[in-house]
Design a protein around this motif. Structure first.
Motif, PDB file in Angstrom:
ATOM      1  N   CYS A   1      13.365 -13.856  -6.946  1.00  0.00           N
ATOM      2  CA  CYS A   1      12.761 -12.770  -7.711  1.00  0.00           C
ATOM      3  C   CYS A   1      13.763 -12.231  -8.734  1.00  0.00           C
ATOM      4  CB  CYS A   1      12.342 -11.664  -6.757  1.00  0.00           C
ATOM      5  SG  CYS A   1      11.790 -10.169  -7.546  1.00  0.00           S
ATOM      6  N   ARG A   2      13.277 -11.817  -9.880  1.00  0.00           N
ATOM      7  CA  ARG A   2      14.144 -11.271 -10.914  1.00  0.00           C
ATOM      8  C   ARG A   2      13.999  -9.778 -11.062  1.00  0.00           C
ATOM      9  NH1 ARG A   2      13.718 -16.080 -15.277  1.00  0.00           N
ATOM     10  NH2 ARG A   2      14.890 -17.554 -14.009  1.00  0.00           N
ATOM     11  N   GLY A   3      13.291  -9.153 -10.166  1.00  0.00           N
ATOM     12  CA  GLY A   3      13.140  -7.703 -10.198  1.00  0.00           C
ATOM     13  C   GLY A   3      11.785  -7.273  -9.698  1.00  0.00           C
ATOM     14  N   CYS A   4      11.775  -6.578  -8.573  1.00  0.00           N
ATOM     15  CA  CYS A   4      10.493  -6.108  -8.024  1.00  0.00           C
ATOM     16  C   CYS A   4      10.554  -4.622  -7.716  1.00  0.00           C
ATOM     17  CB  CYS A   4      10.125  -6.917  -6.779  1.00  0.00           C
ATOM     18  SG  CYS A   4      11.280  -6.758  -5.424  1.00  0.00           S
ATOM     19  N   ALA A   5      11.443  -3.900  -8.386  1.00  0.00           N
ATOM     20  CA  ALA A   5      11.488  -2.453  -8.203  1.00  0.00           C
ATOM     21  C   ALA A   5      10.273  -1.828  -8.873  1.00  0.00           C
ATOM     22  CB  ALA A   5      12.767  -1.884  -8.790  1.00  0.00           C
TER      23      ALA A   5
ATOM     24  N   LYS B   1       0.815  -1.214   0.000  1.00  0.00           N
ATOM     25  CA  LYS B   1       0.000   0.000   0.000  1.00  0.00           C
ATOM     26  C   LYS B   1       0.848   1.263   0.000  1.00  0.00           C
ATOM     27  CE  LYS B   1      -2.594  -1.563   3.480  1.00  0.00           C
ATOM     28  NZ  LYS B   1      -3.612  -1.544   4.518  1.00  0.00           N
ATOM     29  N   LYS B   2       2.145   1.155   0.279  1.00  0.00           N
ATOM     30  CA  LYS B   2       3.028   2.322   0.323  1.00  0.00           C
ATOM     31  C   LYS B   2       3.644   2.577  -1.049  1.00  0.00           C
ATOM     32  CE  LYS B   2       4.211   1.749   5.148  1.00  0.00           C
ATOM     33  NZ  LYS B   2       5.279   1.538   6.103  1.00  0.00           N
ATOM     34  N   PRO B   3       3.853   3.848  -1.389  1.00  0.00           N
ATOM     35  CA  PRO B   3       4.470   4.141  -2.695  1.00  0.00           C
ATOM     36  C   PRO B   3       5.904   3.628  -2.757  1.00  0.00           C
ATOM     37  CG  PRO B   3       3.887   6.163  -1.513  1.00  0.00           C
ATOM     38  CD  PRO B   3       3.479   5.025  -0.658  1.00  0.00           C
ATOM     39  N   GLY B   4       6.258   3.030  -3.883  1.00  0.00           N
ATOM     40  CA  GLY B   4       7.589   2.484  -4.070  1.00  0.00           C
ATOM     41  C   GLY B   4       7.697   1.008  -3.753  1.00  0.00           C
ATOM     42  N   TYR B   5       6.682   0.453  -3.122  1.00  0.00           N
ATOM     43  CA  TYR B   5       6.711  -0.954  -2.741  1.00  0.00           C
ATOM     44  C   TYR B   5       5.568  -1.742  -3.383  1.00  0.00           C
ATOM     45  CZ  TYR B   5       9.972   0.518   0.866  1.00  0.00           C
ATOM     46  OH  TYR B   5      11.044   1.034   1.528  1.00  0.00           O
ATOM     47  N   GLU B   6       4.963  -1.212  -4.430  1.00  0.00           N
ATOM     48  CA  GLU B   6       3.782  -1.834  -5.028  1.00  0.00           C
ATOM     49  C   GLU B   6       4.062  -3.224  -5.576  1.00  0.00           C
ATOM     50  OE1 GLU B   6       4.947   1.161  -6.144  1.00  0.00           O
ATOM     51  OE2 GLU B   6       3.489   2.590  -5.353  1.00  0.00           O
ATOM     52  N   ARG B   7       5.296  -3.490  -5.984  1.00  0.00           N
ATOM     53  CA  ARG B   7       5.637  -4.775  -6.605  1.00  0.00           C
ATOM     54  C   ARG B   7       6.596  -5.604  -5.744  1.00  0.00           C
ATOM     55  NH1 ARG B   7       8.152  -4.011 -11.921  1.00  0.00           N
ATOM     56  NH2 ARG B   7       7.766  -6.217 -12.077  1.00  0.00           N
TER      57      ARG B   7
ATOM     58  N   ARG C   1      15.680  -5.165  -5.979  1.00  0.00           N
ATOM     59  CA  ARG C   1      15.027  -3.875  -5.778  1.00  0.00           C
ATOM     60  C   ARG C   1      15.641  -2.773  -6.649  1.00  0.00           C
ATOM     61  NH1 ARG C   1      10.518  -3.266  -4.447  1.00  0.00           N
ATOM     62  NH2 ARG C   1      10.861  -1.328  -3.373  1.00  0.00           N
ATOM     63  N   VAL C   2      16.724  -3.076  -7.357  1.00  0.00           N
ATOM     64  CA  VAL C   2      17.361  -2.096  -8.239  1.00  0.00           C
ATOM     65  C   VAL C   2      16.599  -2.079  -9.564  1.00  0.00           C
ATOM     66  CG1 VAL C   2      19.500  -1.502  -9.438  1.00  0.00           C
ATOM     67  CG2 VAL C   2      19.594  -2.525  -7.164  1.00  0.00           C
ATOM     68  N   PRO C   3      16.209  -0.905 -10.066  1.00  0.00           N
ATOM     69  CA  PRO C   3      15.509  -0.858 -11.355  1.00  0.00           C
ATOM     70  C   PRO C   3      16.356  -1.449 -12.480  1.00  0.00           C
ATOM     71  CG  PRO C   3      15.314   1.236 -10.213  1.00  0.00           C
ATOM     72  CD  PRO C   3      16.281   0.403  -9.428  1.00  0.00           C
ATOM     73  N   LYS C   4      15.708  -2.038 -13.466  1.00  0.00           N
ATOM     74  CA  LYS C   4      16.402  -2.755 -14.527  1.00  0.00           C
ATOM     75  C   LYS C   4      17.354  -1.878 -15.315  1.00  0.00           C
ATOM     76  CE  LYS C   4      13.061  -6.397 -15.165  1.00  0.00           C
ATOM     77  NZ  LYS C   4      12.048  -7.004 -15.997  1.00  0.00           N
ATOM     78  N   HIS C   5      16.989  -0.626 -15.530  1.00  0.00           N
ATOM     79  CA  HIS C   5      17.858   0.242 -16.331  1.00  0.00           C
ATOM     80  C   HIS C   5      19.125   0.669 -15.578  1.00  0.00           C
ATOM     81  CE1 HIS C   5      15.468   3.208 -14.104  1.00  0.00           C
ATOM     82  NE2 HIS C   5      16.472   4.044 -14.306  1.00  0.00           N
ATOM     83  N   LEU C   6      19.186   0.445 -14.274  1.00  0.00           N
ATOM     84  CA  LEU C   6      20.371   0.789 -13.483  1.00  0.00           C
ATOM     85  C   LEU C   6      21.265  -0.409 -13.184  1.00  0.00           C
ATOM     86  CD1 LEU C   6      18.810   3.253 -10.893  1.00  0.00           C
ATOM     87  CD2 LEU C   6      20.102   3.812 -12.949  1.00  0.00           C
ATOM     88  N   ARG C   7      20.868  -1.583 -13.586  1.00  0.00           N
ATOM     89  CA  ARG C   7      21.655  -2.784 -13.304  1.00  0.00           C
ATOM     90  C   ARG C   7      22.774  -2.944 -14.308  1.00  0.00           C
ATOM     91  NH1 ARG C   7      16.676  -6.780 -12.946  1.00  0.00           N
ATOM     92  NH2 ARG C   7      15.629  -5.785 -11.225  1.00  0.00           N
ATOM     93  N   GLU C   8      23.895  -3.461 -13.819  1.00  0.00           N
ATOM     94  CA  GLU C   8      24.999  -3.784 -14.717  1.00  0.00           C
ATOM     95  C   GLU C   8      24.724  -5.115 -15.403  1.00  0.00           C
ATOM     96  OE1 GLU C   8      28.469  -3.687 -12.320  1.00  0.00           O
ATOM     97  OE2 GLU C   8      28.221  -1.580 -11.821  1.00  0.00           O
TER      98      GLU C   8
ATOM     99  N   VAL D   1      20.457 -10.171 -16.208  1.00  0.00           N
ATOM    100  CA  VAL D   1      19.718 -11.273 -15.595  1.00  0.00           C
ATOM    101  C   VAL D   1      20.268 -11.508 -14.191  1.00  0.00           C
ATOM    102  CG1 VAL D   1      19.102 -13.700 -15.767  1.00  0.00           C
ATOM    103  CG2 VAL D   1      19.354 -12.324 -17.838  1.00  0.00           C
ATOM    104  N   ILE D   2      19.431 -11.265 -13.206  1.00  0.00           N
ATOM    105  CA  ILE D   2      19.811 -11.499 -11.815  1.00  0.00           C
ATOM    106  C   ILE D   2      18.683 -12.246 -11.126  1.00  0.00           C
ATOM    107  CG2 ILE D   2      21.303  -9.499 -11.570  1.00  0.00           C
ATOM    108  CD1 ILE D   2      18.640  -8.498  -9.890  1.00  0.00           C
ATOM    109  N   GLU D   3      19.012 -12.912 -10.048  1.00  0.00           N
ATOM    110  CA  GLU D   3      17.999 -13.556  -9.217  1.00  0.00           C
ATOM    111  C   GLU D   3      18.294 -13.241  -7.768  1.00  0.00           C
ATOM    112  OE1 GLU D   3      18.129 -17.707 -10.129  1.00  0.00           O
ATOM    113  OE2 GLU D   3      16.430 -17.549 -11.479  1.00  0.00           O
ATOM    114  N   CYS D   4      17.274 -12.936  -7.050  1.00  0.00           N
ATOM    115  CA  CYS D   4      17.394 -12.671  -5.624  1.00  0.00           C
ATOM    116  C   CYS D   4      17.779 -13.978  -4.919  1.00  0.00           C
ATOM    117  CB  CYS D   4      16.066 -12.159  -5.098  1.00  0.00           C
ATOM    118  SG  CYS D   4      15.971 -12.031  -3.317  1.00  0.00           S
ATOM    119  N   VAL D   5      18.698 -13.905  -4.006  1.00  0.00           N
ATOM    120  CA  VAL D   5      19.140 -15.088  -3.269  1.00  0.00           C
ATOM    121  C   VAL D   5      18.045 -15.569  -2.314  1.00  0.00           C
ATOM    122  CG1 VAL D   5      20.865 -15.954  -1.655  1.00  0.00           C
ATOM    123  CG2 VAL D   5      21.520 -14.341  -3.424  1.00  0.00           C
TER     124      VAL D   5
END
Length: 145
Positions: A138-142, A93-99, A120-127, A130-134
């Motif tokens: 998750c592959r991206g929830c920003a 319900k809080k902004p920034g955490y919708e996903r 939690r890092v946006p896709k356009h800022l990742r080096e 393809v990443i996965e949360c340990v």
């Protein structure tokens, strides 16, 4: 004489709307819990459980807040009975955490340098693309993805 406790639960009105989906997700959860984890890393064995838990919480959240198909009473019943994660829904319900995928991804004590998870890092800022949360796979929830 003491009251006799029964295991019978009184379901609120509207339960028949969500019951088939909840039962299906419960069956998936049992299957994921009993699934053999041979050849997987220790953390990978828990990923399906986190994903099904997220899916069940998101289903109830969407029915109450987005589609408005269930009553407040049924929503509270689902939270109290453990069908949905109350804390995760509070974050959605809080902004920034919708996903947000799980609460472990934002707990700074679980990460190096007191930061949040790489998902939690946006896709356009990742080096790496393809990443996965340990923690949950998750592959991206920003929110900005």
């Amino acid at each position: 004489m003491p009251k006799i406790k029964t295991s019978r639960v009184e379901y609120p009105a509207g339960w028949e709307i969500i019951e088939p989906t909840i039962r299906e997700l419960d069956a998936k959860m049992r299957e994921a819990e009993n699934d053999p984890h041979d050849g997987k890393r220790k953390c990978e064995a828990l990923w399906p459980i986190f994903q099904i838990s997220h899916q069940r919480s998101r289903y109830i959240y969407d029915l109450f807040y987005r589609k408005k198909e269930i009553s407040k009473e049924l929503y509270e019943f689902c939270l109290n009975q453990g069908y949905a994660d109350r804390n995760l829904i509070a974050k959605w319900k809080k902004p920034g955490y919708e996903r947000l995928c799980c609460l472990r991804c934002i707990q700074t004590r679980d990460h190096n340098f007191a930061t949040t998870c790489v998902c939690r890092v946006p896709k356009h800022l990742r080096e790496e693309q393809v990443i996965e949360c340990v923690h949950c796979g998750c592959r991206g929830c920003a929110s900005g993805d």
